[in-house]
Write an enzyme that holds these catalytic residues in place. Structure first.
Site, PDB file in Angstrom:
ATOM      1  N   HIS A 216       0.872  -1.186   0.000  1.00  0.00           N
ATOM      2  CA  HIS A 216       0.000   0.000   0.000  1.00  0.00           C
ATOM      3  C   HIS A 216       0.904   1.230   0.000  1.00  0.00           C
ATOM      4  O   HIS A 216       1.279   1.740   1.036  1.00  0.00           O
ATOM      5  CB  HIS A 216      -0.928  -0.010   1.211  1.00  0.00           C
ATOM      6  CG  HIS A 216      -2.225  -0.695   0.943  1.00  0.00           C
ATOM      7  ND1 HIS A 216      -3.187  -0.164   0.108  1.00  0.00           N
ATOM      8  CD2 HIS A 216      -2.710  -1.884   1.360  1.00  0.00           C
ATOM      9  CE1 HIS A 216      -4.221  -0.997   0.039  1.00  0.00           C
ATOM     10  NE2 HIS A 216      -3.955  -2.053   0.779  1.00  0.00           N
TER      11      HIS A 216
ATOM     12  N   ASP B  40      -4.948   1.988   1.972  1.00  0.00           N
ATOM     13  CA  ASP B  40      -5.236   1.308   3.240  1.00  0.00           C
ATOM     14  C   ASP B  40      -5.841   2.288   4.248  1.00  0.00           C
ATOM     15  O   ASP B  40      -6.811   1.970   4.947  1.00  0.00           O
ATOM     16  CB  ASP B  40      -3.961   0.651   3.798  1.00  0.00           C
ATOM     17  CG  ASP B  40      -2.762   1.607   3.827  1.00  0.00           C
ATOM     18  OD1 ASP B  40      -2.856   2.709   3.260  1.00  0.00           O
ATOM     19  OD2 ASP B  40      -1.727   1.240   4.419  1.00  0.00           O
TER      20      ASP B  40
ATOM     21  N   GLU C 253      -0.335   8.387  10.900  1.00  0.00           N
ATOM     22  CA  GLU C 253      -1.677   7.820  11.141  1.00  0.00           C
ATOM     23  C   GLU C 253      -2.545   8.723  12.009  1.00  0.00           C
ATOM     24  O   GLU C 253      -3.777   8.603  11.987  1.00  0.00           O
ATOM     25  CB  GLU C 253      -1.537   6.435  11.791  1.00  0.00           C
ATOM     26  CG  GLU C 253      -0.904   5.415  10.843  1.00  0.00           C
ATOM     27  CD  GLU C 253      -0.387   4.189  11.575  1.00  0.00           C
ATOM     28  OE1 GLU C 253       0.127   4.332  12.704  1.00  0.00           O
ATOM     29  OE2 GLU C 253      -0.498   3.079  11.014  1.00  0.00           O
TER      30      GLU C 253
ATOM     31  N   TYR D 161      -7.970   8.150 -17.333  1.00  0.00           N
ATOM     32  CA  TYR D 161      -9.043   8.780 -16.568  1.00  0.00           C
ATOM     33  C   TYR D 161      -9.291  10.213 -17.045  1.00  0.00           C
ATOM     34  O   TYR D 161      -8.361  10.903 -17.432  1.00  0.00           O
ATOM     35  CB  TYR D 161      -8.677   8.817 -15.074  1.00  0.00           C
ATOM     36  CG  TYR D 161      -8.347   7.470 -14.477  1.00  0.00           C
ATOM     37  CD1 TYR D 161      -8.827   6.294 -15.030  1.00  0.00           C
ATOM     38  CD2 TYR D 161      -7.547   7.378 -13.348  1.00  0.00           C
ATOM     39  CE1 TYR D 161      -8.519   5.064 -14.472  1.00  0.00           C
ATOM     40  CE2 TYR D 161      -7.234   6.144 -12.781  1.00  0.00           C
ATOM     41  CZ  TYR D 161      -7.717   4.994 -13.347  1.00  0.00           C
ATOM     42  OH  TYR D 161      -7.409   3.783 -12.800  1.00  0.00           O
TER      43      TYR D 161
END
Ligand SMILES: [Zn+2]
Ligand SMILES: [Zn+2]
Length: 396
Positions: A101, A106, A372, A300
């Protein structure tokens, strides 16, 4: 009534849980359209919250439906990892060789599980439906050149949706800072392959050949002239050649040259012009006695942030943590398949700053990692903006 500061407190109280989810997913990364373990984890958590859950959406995606009737607001997270060998020496490093990741999907998945928890437990959640879109394959496309967002849309995950929001963590942006742009936010992307063909021969007798490396020299200059001389200078565009392959020996003139590259723009007209001008420039090879073949791989489209939804993200961030958390931003030339969703319903994606330490940890590299402790803020903003959108759409 649940206030923005209640939402922030609930998100912060979930900090350890968000980290645990993120590390669990980080340790077990799955490549595009193979997110089966991740989808199982997501579906289990949604079911535990009493949220109606549909699996196998867009191949390996999961959709949670919370509430019914009234307006519908969708929140999207992507779940796929990248074919990269992790180099971080951390307890939660990837346990799957060659898969990592390295873009933060994640964290997106963990954050959206947090948002679902907050909203499912909210006693006075605004009327309407919140749809949690856990999307497969943002980083890659299947053999029909379709990525996860397109597959989810084909499976009706966005039918009847009145607004759609998402975030992306940014490892280069100060932690707990948020940026969002109005209008074009990511680029139209097309990649291409070109074969310039001539007639090979002995390096001592160039006059008996049609040398494709000589053709390349003329064509390459003209390709780089497209941006400079053909595109309106007030409009953004990039055209880059990433590969040139030819030849096998110093005294042999090859019979063909292979090139590949990428084109980026924000404006759909400029996108078409880049395609047309590239094809025109390649005609030079015919004038010089050679030939060419070109394959265009449409990527995209540009992601267009709805101005009103972007404003709500700013208002929400200000009410949650203060205006200092909002930083100025420029559109980026990278591509993001959330763009297909913002073409289905008014929507916007914001960047959540998550710079971890003094080390540069760019996305898509073996040393990528995030702070985090930024995750609760991301969850709070998504939950709060979803509530604001539900109330706004209900009153329209
Ligand atoms: Zn990525
Ligand atoms: Zn990404």
């Amino acid at each position: 009534m649940t206030t923005p500061s209640d939402i922030l407190m609930q998100a912060q109280a979930m900090a350890d849980q968000l980290t645990a989810w993120r590390r669990d997913i980080h340790m077990h990364p799955e490549l595009s359209f193979q997110e089966e373990r991740t989808a199982n984890l997501v579906a289990g958590q949604l079911a535990a919250l009493g949220i109606e859950t549909q699996t196998g959406v867009g191949k390996t995606g999961v959709v949670g439906y919370l509430g019914d009737g009234g307006p519908a607001i969708a929140i999207r997270a992507d779940m796929d990892a990248l074919p990269i060998q992790e180099e971080n020496d951390v307890a939660y490093a990837s346990q799957t060789p060659g898969v990592m990741h390295a873009c933060g999907h994640d964290a997106h998945t963990a954050i959206l599980l947090g948002v679902a928890t907050i909203l499912a437990r909210m006693p006075d959640r605004p009327a309407g439906q919140v749809r949690f879109l856990f999307q497969p394959s943002e980083e890659d496309s299947d053999d029909e050149n379709k990525s996860g967002a397109t597959r989810m849309i084909e499976d009706k995950a966005l039918d009847g949706v009145d607004g759609v929001i998402a975030l992306h963590v940014a490892s280069d942006l100060p932690s707990k800072r948020i940026t969002i742009v109005d209008g074009p936010a990511s680029a139209n992307e097309d990649s291409f392959e070109i074969w310039l063909r001539g007639t090979g021969g002995h390096g001592a007798f160039p006059h008996q050949t049609v040398d494709p490396t000589f053709i390349l020299a003329q064509v390459l200059n003209s390709i780089h002239g497209i941006r400079a001389r053909r595109i309106d200078p007030t409009k953004a565009a990039a055209l880059s050649i990433g590969m040139i392959l030819a030849g096998a020996a110093s005294n042999v003139i090859p019979s063909q040259v292979y090139l590949s590259g990428t084109m980026r723009s924000f404006d759909d007209g400029v996108r078409q012009q880049l395609r047309d001008e590239l094809a025109k420039v390649l005609e030079i090879s015919r004038v010089l006695g050679g030939d060419f073949e070109m394959k265009l791989w449409p990527g995209y489209p540009a992601m267009i942030n709805d101005v009103d939804v972007a404003r709500l993200v700013r208002v929400s961030t200000r009410d949650l943590v203060g205006a200092h958390a909002i930083m100025e931003a420029e559109p980026m030339m990278a591509a993001e398949d959330f763009s297909y969703m913002t073409r289905k319903a008014p929507g916007a994606m914001f960047m959540l700053g998550a710079k971890k330490d003094g080390v540069e940890r760019p996305h898509h590299t073996p040393v990528f990692d995030i702070d985090e402790s930024a995750m609760p803020l991301g969850a709070a903003v998504l939950a709060d903006v979803a509530c604001r959108l539900l109330r706004q759409k209900a009153s329209q």
